[in-house]
Scaffold this motif. Structure first.
Motif, short mmCIF file in Angstrom:
data_model
loop_
_atom_site.label_atom_id
_atom_site.label_comp_id
_atom_site.label_asym_id
_atom_site.label_seq_id
_atom_site.Cartn_x
_atom_site.Cartn_y
_atom_site.Cartn_z
N GLU A 1 49.17 24.77 -47.49
CA GLU A 1 48.15 24.08 -48.29
C GLU A 1 48.50 22.61 -48.43
O GLU A 1 49.66 22.25 -48.64
CB GLU A 1 48.02 24.71 -49.68
CG GLU A 1 47.06 25.86 -49.71
CD GLU A 1 46.66 26.27 -51.11
OE1 GLU A 1 46.15 25.41 -51.87
OE2 GLU A 1 46.85 27.44 -51.43
N MET A 2 47.49 21.76 -48.32
CA MET A 2 47.70 20.32 -48.36
C MET A 2 47.64 19.79 -49.79
O MET A 2 46.87 20.27 -50.61
CB MET A 2 46.63 19.62 -47.52
CG MET A 2 46.68 20.00 -46.06
SD MET A 2 45.36 19.23 -45.10
CE MET A 2 43.97 20.25 -45.58
N ASP A 3 48.48 18.80 -50.07
CA ASP A 3 48.46 18.09 -51.34
C ASP A 3 47.65 16.82 -51.09
O ASP A 3 48.19 15.79 -50.71
CB ASP A 3 49.88 17.78 -51.80
CG ASP A 3 49.92 17.14 -53.17
OD1 ASP A 3 48.90 17.19 -53.91
OD2 ASP A 3 50.98 16.60 -53.53
N LEU A 4 46.35 16.93 -51.28
CA LEU A 4 45.43 15.86 -50.93
C LEU A 4 45.45 14.71 -51.93
O LEU A 4 45.77 14.89 -53.11
CB LEU A 4 44.02 16.41 -50.82
CG LEU A 4 43.82 17.46 -49.72
CD1 LEU A 4 42.49 18.18 -49.91
CD2 LEU A 4 43.89 16.82 -48.36
N THR A 5 45.07 13.56 -51.47
CA THR A 5 44.87 12.40 -52.33
C THR A 5 43.45 12.46 -52.87
O THR A 5 42.51 12.69 -52.10
CB THR A 5 45.08 11.11 -51.52
OG1 THR A 5 46.39 11.11 -50.99
CG2 THR A 5 44.89 9.88 -52.38
N PRO A 6 43.26 12.27 -54.17
CA PRO A 6 41.89 12.29 -54.71
C PRO A 6 41.00 11.25 -54.03
O PRO A 6 41.45 10.15 -53.69
CB PRO A 6 42.09 11.96 -56.19
CG PRO A 6 43.49 12.39 -56.48
CD PRO A 6 44.26 12.09 -55.22
N VAL A 7 39.75 11.63 -53.85
CA VAL A 7 38.77 10.76 -53.19
C VAL A 7 37.89 10.07 -54.23
O VAL A 7 37.54 8.91 -54.07
CB VAL A 7 37.88 11.60 -52.24
CG1 VAL A 7 36.77 10.75 -51.63
CG2 VAL A 7 38.72 12.27 -51.17
N VAL A 8 37.56 10.80 -55.30
CA VAL A 8 36.59 10.32 -56.29
C VAL A 8 37.16 10.42 -57.70
O VAL A 8 37.81 11.40 -58.04
CB VAL A 8 35.29 11.17 -56.20
CG1 VAL A 8 34.35 10.86 -57.34
CG2 VAL A 8 34.60 10.95 -54.87
N LYS A 9 36.90 9.37 -58.48
CA LYS A 9 37.20 9.40 -59.91
C LYS A 9 35.86 9.37 -60.64
O LYS A 9 35.02 8.50 -60.40
CB LYS A 9 38.02 8.17 -60.32
CG LYS A 9 38.25 8.09 -61.83
CD LYS A 9 38.99 6.81 -62.19
CE LYS A 9 39.14 6.65 -63.69
NZ LYS A 9 39.79 5.36 -64.02
#
Length: 120
Positions: free
Chosen positions: A31-39
């Motif tokens: 599973e990937m630890d993604l960077t948030p795209v939207v705040k």
């Protein structure tokens, strides 16, 4: 309110691409630890949401939610529901168009647990 009217099209496309890629490894050690795209934030309060991925077929999304009560949580949310909330004065939750993530979601979550609020 339709979430597609609030979230920029390019950001929606990236959220959906992240969902598709994460789906391939969901429930595994990969599973990937993604960077948030939207705040998403409340213009009149402390509610803040960081979103990393979104189901291409619905508003179901994954991220971290801080409603301002001292207990931020990571999990699933419905963008349609979040963005349909009517705030005082006719305001609504909105996307921060100038925000850029500088950490992965797990790093934001770790910091939020320590501070008891999301700092983004």
């Amino acid at each position: 309110m339709d979430y597609t009217e609030v979230i920029r099209p390019a950001d929606l496309a990236l959220l959906e691409a992240n969902w598709t890629e994460q789906l391939k490894v969901k429930g595994t050690n990969g599973e990937m630890d993604l960077t948030p795209v939207v705040k998403i934030f409340s213009p009149i309060g402390s509610a803040t949401i960081l979103v990393t991925e979104k189901d291409p077929d619905s508003g179901l999304s994954f991220g971290i939610v801080d409603l301002g009560f001292g207990s931020p949580e990571m999990g699933y949310l419905d963008l349609e529901e979040v963005l349909s909330v009517k705030l005082p004065g006719g305001l609504r939750m909105e996307q921060d168009l100038y925000w850029k993530a500088d950490k992965t979601l797990s790093q934001y979550a770790s910091e939020a647990r320590r501070l008891q609020h999301l700092r983004a």
